[in-house]
Design an enzyme around this catalytic site. Structure first.
Site, PDB file in Angstrom:
ATOM      1  CG  ASN A   1     -12.495  -0.830   4.412  1.00  0.00           C
ATOM      2  OD1 ASN A   1     -12.756  -1.345   5.488  1.00  0.00           O
ATOM      3  ND2 ASN A   1     -11.415  -0.097   4.221  1.00  0.00           N
TER       4      ASN A   1
ATOM      5  CD  GLN B   1     -15.082  -0.566  -1.945  1.00  0.00           C
ATOM      6  OE1 GLN B   1     -16.261  -0.728  -1.611  1.00  0.00           O
ATOM      7  NE2 GLN B   1     -14.530  -1.264  -2.923  1.00  0.00           N
TER       8      GLN B   1
ATOM      9  CG  ASP C   1      -2.045   0.950   1.170  1.00  0.00           C
ATOM     10  OD1 ASP C   1      -3.199   0.498   1.180  1.00  0.00           O
ATOM     11  OD2 ASP C   1      -1.791   2.175   1.103  1.00  0.00           O
ATOM     12  CB  ILE C   2       1.152   4.328  -2.169  1.00  0.00           C
ATOM     13  CG1 ILE C   2      -0.317   4.476  -2.503  1.00  0.00           C
ATOM     14  CG2 ILE C   2       1.970   3.821  -3.338  1.00  0.00           C
ATOM     15  CD1 ILE C   2      -0.597   5.602  -3.477  1.00  0.00           C
TER      16      ILE C   2
ATOM     17  CG  HIS D   1      -6.801  -2.743   3.577  1.00  0.00           C
ATOM     18  ND1 HIS D   1      -6.055  -1.644   3.266  1.00  0.00           N
ATOM     19  CD2 HIS D   1      -8.047  -2.497   3.113  1.00  0.00           C
ATOM     20  CE1 HIS D   1      -6.815  -0.753   2.638  1.00  0.00           C
ATOM     21  NE2 HIS D   1      -8.038  -1.245   2.538  1.00  0.00           N
TER      22      HIS D   1
ATOM     23  CG  HIS E   1      -8.808  -3.149  -1.917  1.00  0.00           C
ATOM     24  ND1 HIS E   1      -9.753  -2.425  -2.616  1.00  0.00           N
ATOM     25  CD2 HIS E   1      -8.588  -2.464  -0.781  1.00  0.00           C
ATOM     26  CE1 HIS E   1     -10.073  -1.355  -1.936  1.00  0.00           C
ATOM     27  NE2 HIS E   1      -9.393  -1.348  -0.806  1.00  0.00           N
TER      28      HIS E   1
HETATM   29  P1  AMP Z   1      -9.889   1.307   0.796  1.00  0.00           P
HETATM   30  O1  AMP Z   1     -10.019   2.597   1.571  1.00  0.00           O
HETATM   31  O2  AMP Z   1     -10.249   0.097   1.583  1.00  0.00           O
HETATM   32  O3  AMP Z   1     -10.619   1.391  -0.532  1.00  0.00           O
HETATM   33  O4  AMP Z   1      -8.329   1.154   0.498  1.00  0.00           O
HETATM   34  C1  AMP Z   1      -7.692   1.726  -0.599  1.00  0.00           C
HETATM   35  C2  AMP Z   1      -6.220   1.598  -0.319  1.00  0.00           C
HETATM   36  O5  AMP Z   1      -5.521   1.694  -1.538  1.00  0.00           O
HETATM   37  C3  AMP Z   1      -5.651   2.699   0.597  1.00  0.00           C
HETATM   38  O6  AMP Z   1      -5.017   2.101   1.726  1.00  0.00           O
HETATM   39  C4  AMP Z   1      -4.662   3.426  -0.297  1.00  0.00           C
HETATM   40  O7  AMP Z   1      -3.529   3.869   0.405  1.00  0.00           O
HETATM   41  C5  AMP Z   1      -4.326   2.362  -1.314  1.00  0.00           C
HETATM   42  N1  AMP Z   1      -3.893   2.851  -2.614  1.00  0.00           N
HETATM   43  C6  AMP Z   1      -4.520   3.756  -3.391  1.00  0.00           C
HETATM   44  N2  AMP Z   1      -3.853   3.937  -4.554  1.00  0.00           N
HETATM   45  C7  AMP Z   1      -2.787   3.102  -4.503  1.00  0.00           C
HETATM   46  C8  AMP Z   1      -1.703   2.808  -5.389  1.00  0.00           C
HETATM   47  N3  AMP Z   1      -1.586   3.447  -6.562  1.00  0.00           N
HETATM   48  N4  AMP Z   1      -0.779   1.899  -5.014  1.00  0.00           N
HETATM   49  C9  AMP Z   1      -0.890   1.267  -3.823  1.00  0.00           C
HETATM   50  N5  AMP Z   1      -1.889   1.487  -2.936  1.00  0.00           N
HETATM   51  C10 AMP Z   1      -2.818   2.402  -3.267  1.00  0.00           C
END
Ligand code: AMP
Ligand code: ZN
Length: 137
Positions: free
Chosen positions: A88, A95, A32-33, A103, A101
């Protein structure tokens, strides 16, 4: 199916570079970034499913098996003390990317990561309401 406007479709397909920990025909696992803790990873299916409701049954089973494998391997590598597996569905649930996805969040003693909720009380009324409705389904 892929969604042309979905960033996780592009990452999962390898069209956008990512820190990939694992890949097979069905999934890519990336860092995760914006990690909640060191080693926070995401399991992404290569096909587009917006959320758990849409996810194919067979893939859902595979995702959980993969989560188990990744958590086991990463615990040994990271030396973490525990794990949260979080998933989520819907804006109200937090979400932000609408491609299913999971986590994988490593937990370390004293890390200060907050994922909690305020505990309520299960009343008899609510319990009976839900038990009755689910039996009728
Ligand atoms: P959610 O809030 O459950 O939809 O989680 C989305 C997750 O994706 C968050 O933890 C972000 O930090 C992560 N995220 C968004 N864009 C990227 C990306 N380009 N590369 C890696 N993680 C990402
Ligand atoms: Zn997608």
């Amino acid at each position: 199916m892929k969604d042309d406007n979905c960033i996780f479709c592009k990452i999962a397909a390898g069209e956008i570079p990512s820190a990939t920990l694992y890949e097979d025909d069905d999934f890519r696992v990336i860092l995760d970034i914006e990690p909640a803790s060191k080693g926070h990873a995401l399991i992404l299916p290569k096909e587009h499913y917006a959320n758990l409701y849409e996810l194919d049954d067979e893939l859902a089973a595979k995702a959980m098996v993969l989560a188990k494998k990744m958590v086991t391997k990463l615990t040994a590598i990271l030396g973490c003390d525990g794990y949260n597996v979080v998933q989520n569905n819907g804006t109200v649930a937090g979400q932000t990317v609408f491609h299913f996805h999971m986590h994988l969040i490593p937990r370390y003693q004293g890390d200060g990561v907050k994922l909690g909720w305020k505990q309520g009380t299960l009343t008899d009324e609510v319990k009976e309401e839900i038990l009755t409705k689910i039996r009728e389904k």
